[in-house]
Scaffold this motif. Structure first.
Motif, short mmCIF file in Angstrom:
data_model
loop_
_atom_site.label_atom_id
_atom_site.label_comp_id
_atom_site.label_asym_id
_atom_site.label_seq_id
_atom_site.Cartn_x
_atom_site.Cartn_y
_atom_site.Cartn_z
N VAL A 1 -7.30 -27.18 20.81
CA VAL A 1 -8.00 -27.86 19.72
C VAL A 1 -7.04 -27.87 18.54
N LEU A 2 -6.67 -29.07 18.11
CA LEU A 2 -5.67 -29.24 17.05
C LEU A 2 -6.33 -29.87 15.83
N LEU A 3 -6.32 -29.12 14.72
CA LEU A 3 -6.79 -29.65 13.45
C LEU A 3 -5.55 -30.07 12.68
N TRP A 4 -5.43 -31.37 12.35
CA TRP A 4 -4.21 -31.87 11.76
C TRP A 4 -4.51 -32.88 10.66
N GLY A 5 -3.50 -33.19 9.85
CA GLY A 5 -3.64 -34.13 8.74
C GLY A 5 -3.76 -33.37 7.42
N TYR A 6 -4.29 -34.05 6.40
CA TYR A 6 -4.43 -33.47 5.07
C TYR A 6 -5.90 -33.38 4.70
N ALA A 7 -6.29 -32.25 4.09
CA ALA A 7 -7.68 -32.03 3.72
C ALA A 7 -8.04 -32.68 2.38
N ARG A 8 -7.08 -32.84 1.51
CA ARG A 8 -7.37 -33.37 0.17
C ARG A 8 -7.66 -34.87 0.23
N THR A 9 -8.63 -35.29 -0.56
CA THR A 9 -8.99 -36.70 -0.58
C THR A 9 -7.84 -37.52 -1.13
N GLY A 10 -7.64 -38.70 -0.56
CA GLY A 10 -6.58 -39.60 -0.98
C GLY A 10 -5.27 -39.36 -0.26
N SER A 11 -5.15 -38.25 0.47
CA SER A 11 -3.92 -37.97 1.20
C SER A 11 -3.95 -38.65 2.55
N THR A 12 -2.77 -39.03 3.03
CA THR A 12 -2.68 -39.72 4.32
C THR A 12 -1.75 -38.94 5.22
N PRO A 13 -2.06 -38.73 6.46
CA PRO A 13 -3.29 -39.07 7.16
C PRO A 13 -4.40 -38.08 6.83
N THR A 14 -5.64 -38.55 6.93
CA THR A 14 -6.77 -37.68 6.65
C THR A 14 -6.93 -36.66 7.78
N MET A 15 -7.61 -35.57 7.47
CA MET A 15 -7.76 -34.48 8.42
C MET A 15 -8.57 -34.94 9.64
N ARG A 16 -8.04 -34.62 10.82
CA ARG A 16 -8.68 -35.02 12.08
C ARG A 16 -8.68 -33.84 13.03
N LEU A 17 -9.56 -33.92 14.02
CA LEU A 17 -9.66 -32.90 15.05
C LEU A 17 -9.39 -33.56 16.39
N SER A 18 -8.39 -33.05 17.12
CA SER A 18 -8.05 -33.59 18.43
C SER A 18 -8.18 -32.47 19.46
N VAL A 19 -8.68 -32.83 20.64
CA VAL A 19 -8.84 -31.87 21.73
C VAL A 19 -8.04 -32.37 22.93
N PHE A 20 -7.22 -31.50 23.47
CA PHE A 20 -6.39 -31.84 24.62
C PHE A 20 -6.72 -30.89 25.77
N GLU A 21 -6.88 -31.46 26.96
CA GLU A 21 -7.03 -30.63 28.14
C GLU A 21 -5.63 -30.37 28.68
N GLU A 22 -5.29 -29.12 28.81
CA GLU A 22 -3.97 -28.74 29.29
C GLU A 22 -3.98 -28.69 30.81
N ASN A 23 -3.26 -29.61 31.43
CA ASN A 23 -3.17 -29.65 32.89
C ASN A 23 -1.93 -28.88 33.32
N VAL A 24 -2.15 -27.71 33.82
CA VAL A 24 -1.05 -26.86 34.27
C VAL A 24 -0.88 -27.08 35.77
N PRO A 25 0.33 -27.43 36.22
CA PRO A 25 0.52 -27.65 37.64
C PRO A 25 0.36 -26.35 38.42
N ALA A 26 -0.13 -26.47 39.65
CA ALA A 26 -0.30 -25.29 40.50
C ALA A 26 1.07 -24.74 40.86
N PRO A 27 1.17 -23.42 41.00
CA PRO A 27 2.47 -22.86 41.38
C PRO A 27 2.88 -23.32 42.79
N PHE A 28 4.17 -23.29 43.03
CA PHE A 28 4.68 -23.74 44.31
C PHE A 28 4.18 -22.84 45.44
N ASP A 29 3.86 -23.46 46.53
CA ASP A 29 3.43 -22.72 47.71
C ASP A 29 4.69 -22.26 48.44
#
Length: 159
Positions: A128-156
């Motif tokens: 969960v990544l909270l990014w951007g600027y919290a203050r009004t008028g600043s660019t980019p505005t604060m956003r919340l992004s969620v990423f699913e981390e796909n970890v490859p299976a270990p080698f057999d």
């Protein structure tokens, strides 16, 4: 006095006998968990120590508190890394979380920056990544992004 002593010994013996059941197995709940990490990429929140990321729907051991900007990066041997971006366990399912300012003053600490829900699947990792600027008028505005981390299976080893 003898009666109290006799009664105490009798209660102690009864407790010992009732507590010892070596053949009985007590099953505990196998809690389905997912890995979660929160990253603070908001440089202008003004919080003295950082942000607190908390699940508010159920009580659990949440280790995502006092997360500073960029999760306190350290440089060692020419490599920049952060020890506070590790995945922590969280119960799987539909989860409600809030992001607060971190401070010792209650008036500041109860300030909610973001309020959201997240659907966690057991055995998966999420960032969960909270990014951007919290203050009004600043660019980019604060956003919340969620990423699913796909970890490859270990080698057999057989292949």
């Amino acid at each position: 006095m003898r009666r109290i002593y006799s009664l105490s010994v009798l209660c102690l013996a009864a407790g010992v006998v009732s507590a010892c059941l070596p053949d009985q197995v007590v099953e505990t709940e196998k809690i389905p968990t997912a890995g979660i990490r929160f990253i603070n990429a908001v440089p202008d929140t003004g919080a003295a120590f950082g942000l607190d990321f908390r699940f508010v729907d159920i009580v659990e051991s949440s280790a995502q508190f006092r997360i500073s900007f960029r999760n306190t990066p350290n440089t060692s041997g020419g490599v920049t890394a952060s020890t506070s971006v590790q995945f922590g366990n969280a119960r799987a399912g539909q989860r409600h979380f809030r992001i607060f300012l971190d401070d010792t003053l209650q008036a500041v600490a109860q300030t909610v920056i973001k309020d959201s829900t997240l659907n966690l699947e057991a055995g998966k990792n999420y960032t969960v990544l909270l990014w951007g600027y919290a203050r009004t008028g600043s660019t980019p505005t604060m956003r919340l992004s969620v990423f699913e981390e796909n970890v490859p299976a270990p080698f057999d080893e057989k292949t």
